[in-house]
Structure formats: structure tokens, C-alpha cells
Write a protein that holds these residues in place. Structure first.
Motif, short mmCIF file in Angstrom:
data_model
loop_
_atom_site.label_atom_id
_atom_site.label_comp_id
_atom_site.label_asym_id
_atom_site.label_seq_id
_atom_site.Cartn_x
_atom_site.Cartn_y
_atom_site.Cartn_z
N LEU A 67 0.83 -1.20 0.00
CA LEU A 67 0.00 0.00 0.00
C LEU A 67 0.86 1.25 0.00
CD1 LEU A 67 -2.68 -1.06 2.65
CD2 LEU A 67 -2.85 -1.18 0.15
N CYS A 68 0.35 2.31 -0.60
CA CYS A 68 1.08 3.57 -0.63
C CYS A 68 1.11 4.19 0.77
CB CYS A 68 0.44 4.54 -1.63
SG CYS A 68 -1.16 5.20 -1.14
N ASN A 69 2.03 5.09 0.97
CA ASN A 69 2.20 5.73 2.28
C ASN A 69 0.94 6.43 2.74
OD1 ASN A 69 4.91 4.99 2.80
ND2 ASN A 69 5.60 6.54 1.35
N GLU A 70 0.25 7.10 1.83
CA GLU A 70 -0.99 7.82 2.18
C GLU A 70 -2.03 6.85 2.76
OE1 GLU A 70 -4.66 9.29 -0.48
OE2 GLU A 70 -2.74 10.18 -1.04
N THR A 71 -2.18 5.70 2.14
CA THR A 71 -3.15 4.71 2.62
C THR A 71 -2.70 4.10 3.94
OG1 THR A 71 -3.91 4.26 0.39
CG2 THR A 71 -4.36 2.57 2.03
N ARG A 72 -1.41 3.80 4.06
CA ARG A 72 -0.92 3.22 5.33
C ARG A 72 -1.03 4.22 6.47
NH1 ARG A 72 4.63 0.45 3.52
NH2 ARG A 72 4.67 2.39 2.37
N ASP A 73 -1.02 5.52 6.16
CA ASP A 73 -1.23 6.53 7.21
C ASP A 73 -2.67 6.51 7.71
OD1 ASP A 73 1.40 7.37 7.09
OD2 ASP A 73 0.97 9.14 5.85
N ARG A 74 -3.62 6.14 6.83
CA ARG A 74 -5.04 6.11 7.18
C ARG A 74 -5.50 4.76 7.72
NH1 ARG A 74 -6.09 7.51 1.99
NH2 ARG A 74 -7.51 5.75 1.89
N VAL A 75 -4.91 3.68 7.24
CA VAL A 75 -5.35 2.33 7.59
C VAL A 75 -4.21 1.61 8.31
CG1 VAL A 75 -6.21 0.12 6.70
CG2 VAL A 75 -6.84 2.26 5.55
N GLU A 76 -4.44 1.27 9.55
CA GLU A 76 -3.42 0.53 10.32
C GLU A 76 -3.32 -0.90 9.81
OE1 GLU A 76 -1.44 1.72 12.77
OE2 GLU A 76 -2.32 3.72 12.44
N ARG A 77 -2.15 -1.49 9.97
CA ARG A 77 -1.91 -2.86 9.53
C ARG A 77 -2.95 -3.84 10.11
NH1 ARG A 77 2.45 -5.62 7.39
NH2 ARG A 77 3.77 -3.79 7.64
N GLU A 78 -3.21 -3.71 11.41
CA GLU A 78 -4.15 -4.62 12.08
C GLU A 78 -5.56 -4.48 11.50
OE1 GLU A 78 -2.15 -2.39 13.80
OE2 GLU A 78 -0.61 -3.89 14.21
N GLU A 123 -11.43 -3.21 -8.28
CA GLU A 123 -10.75 -2.09 -8.91
C GLU A 123 -9.76 -1.50 -7.92
OE1 GLU A 123 -12.95 0.67 -11.64
OE2 GLU A 123 -12.45 2.10 -10.05
N LEU A 124 -8.55 -1.31 -8.37
CA LEU A 124 -7.51 -0.75 -7.52
C LEU A 124 -6.98 0.54 -8.13
CD1 LEU A 124 -6.62 -4.11 -7.86
CD2 LEU A 124 -5.55 -3.38 -5.78
N ARG A 125 -6.80 1.53 -7.28
CA ARG A 125 -6.11 2.75 -7.72
C ARG A 125 -4.65 2.54 -7.37
NH1 ARG A 125 -4.55 7.91 -5.77
NH2 ARG A 125 -5.40 7.54 -3.71
N VAL A 126 -3.79 2.70 -8.36
CA VAL A 126 -2.37 2.47 -8.17
C VAL A 126 -1.64 3.77 -8.51
CG1 VAL A 126 -0.43 1.00 -8.81
CG2 VAL A 126 -2.74 0.06 -8.80
N GLY A 131 8.55 7.00 -6.26
CA GLY A 131 9.39 6.17 -7.10
C GLY A 131 9.03 4.69 -7.12
N THR A 132 8.05 4.27 -6.32
CA THR A 132 7.62 2.88 -6.28
C THR A 132 6.11 2.83 -6.51
OG1 THR A 132 9.36 2.34 -4.69
CG2 THR A 132 7.55 0.77 -4.89
N TRP A 133 5.69 2.02 -7.46
CA TRP A 133 4.26 1.88 -7.73
C TRP A 133 3.61 1.08 -6.61
CZ3 TRP A 133 1.42 4.29 -11.36
CH2 TRP A 133 2.12 5.00 -12.33
N ARG A 134 2.52 1.64 -6.04
CA ARG A 134 1.83 1.00 -4.92
C ARG A 134 0.32 1.17 -5.05
NH1 ARG A 134 5.29 -0.56 -1.01
NH2 ARG A 134 7.32 0.42 -0.93
N VAL A 135 -0.40 0.27 -4.40
CA VAL A 135 -1.86 0.34 -4.35
C VAL A 135 -2.25 1.45 -3.39
CG1 VAL A 135 -3.95 -0.92 -3.69
CG2 VAL A 135 -2.10 -2.10 -4.91
N CYS A 136 -3.19 2.29 -3.81
CA CYS A 136 -3.60 3.42 -2.99
C CYS A 136 -5.12 3.42 -2.87
CB CYS A 136 -3.11 4.73 -3.64
SG CYS A 136 -2.15 5.76 -2.55
N GLY A 137 -5.67 4.44 -2.24
CA GLY A 137 -7.11 4.52 -2.07
C GLY A 137 -7.54 3.65 -0.92
#
Length: 143
Positions: A67-78, A123-126, A131-137
Motif C-alpha cells: 500500500l502507498c504511504n498515504e493509505t498506510r497513514d489512514r489504515v493501520e496494519r491490524e 478495482e484498484l487505484r495504483v 518512485g515505487t508503484w503501490r496500491v492506494c485509495g
């Protein structure tokens, strides 16, 4: 060998070398231009493929790492593990399409298959995340 031949031979070699260098430059330049135009689709497809492969392997925590950094900031791993873990497992998938929505963004559509054989569109927003392609949203929503 005449004086004219002695002068012409190095000129021919120089002209041939220049022609080879120009042709090589055009080939290399064309490769990078073409590669640059295809980068969003290729990068997005690879990122989605890695993400979905990890889901299909049951490596939900590993999918979180995609996951992109923006998504990991909003959604915790757990929360991600619990949210994905509460759904039917993904046993396989097929990427149906990739559409670039910008130089650093794309939408990937896929079909997810669960253990019962039911197919769910996804559907995934990527995005290119530093510099690294990641799943976002919101990857917990099936588009």
C-alpha cells in the motif's frame, strides 16, 4: 594508394562511425521515449500483481506492505488484516485491464476468485509513491 584515397578512407570511416552512432542514439532514445509512455501501465500492473499475489497466497500483512504511504497513514496494519481477513479468501485473480489516469496514476481492474469459485470484480487505484508503484485509495472496498 593516392593522396586522394588516403584522405577519403578516414573520411569514410568517420562518416560510417557517425552514422552508426546516430542510429544507436535513435534506437536508445526511442526505447526510453516508448518506455516512458508505457511506464504508468507497466508499473501499475506490476504493483497490482504483487498485491493480489500476496492476497491469493494468504500473505495479508505482505499485501499491506504494497500500500502507498498515504493509505498506510489512514489504515493501520491490524485493521487491514482484520478487514481483508473477514472477507472470502482470494484463491486466484486475473487482471482485466490497466488504464493510466495520469503520469503517476492508474486504475487496475481485476477479477478475484474465492474458494467457492465465485468471481468478484475489483478495482484498484495504483500510484507512483516516491518512485515505487503501490496500491492506494481504500483497498478494503471492492470497486
Amino acid at each position: 594508394m593516392t593522396v586522394d584515397d588516403a584522405v577519403r578512407q578516414p573520411l569514410r570511416r568517420a562518416a560510417l562511425l557517425a552514422a552508426v552512432l546516430v542510429a544507436a542514439g535513435l534506437l536508445v532514445g526511442g526505447f526510453f521515449v516508448f518506455r516512458g509512455q508505457r511506464a504508468p501501465e507497466q508499473g501499475a500492473r506490476l504493483a497490482a500483481d504483487v498485491f493480489l499475489t500476496r492476497l491469493a497466497a494468504g500473505n495479508i500483512a505482505g499485501a499491506y506492505d504494497q500500500l502507498c504511504n498515504e493509505t498506510r497513514d489512514r489504515v493501520e496494519r491490524e485493521d487491514f488484516v482484520a478487514g481483508i481477513g473477514g472477507r472470502p479468501a482470494v484463491t486466484s485473480y486475473k487482471i482485466d485491464g490497466v488504464v493510466a489516469t495520469g503520469e503517476a496514476d492508474a486504475t487496475v481492474t481485476a477479477a478475484l476468485v474465492d474458494p467457492a469459485g465465485a468471481v468478484t470484480p475489483y478495482e484498484l487505484r495504483v500510484t507512483d509513491d516516491r518512485g515505487t508503484w503501490r496500491v492506494c485509495g481504500n483497498p478494503l472496498d471492492a470497486g
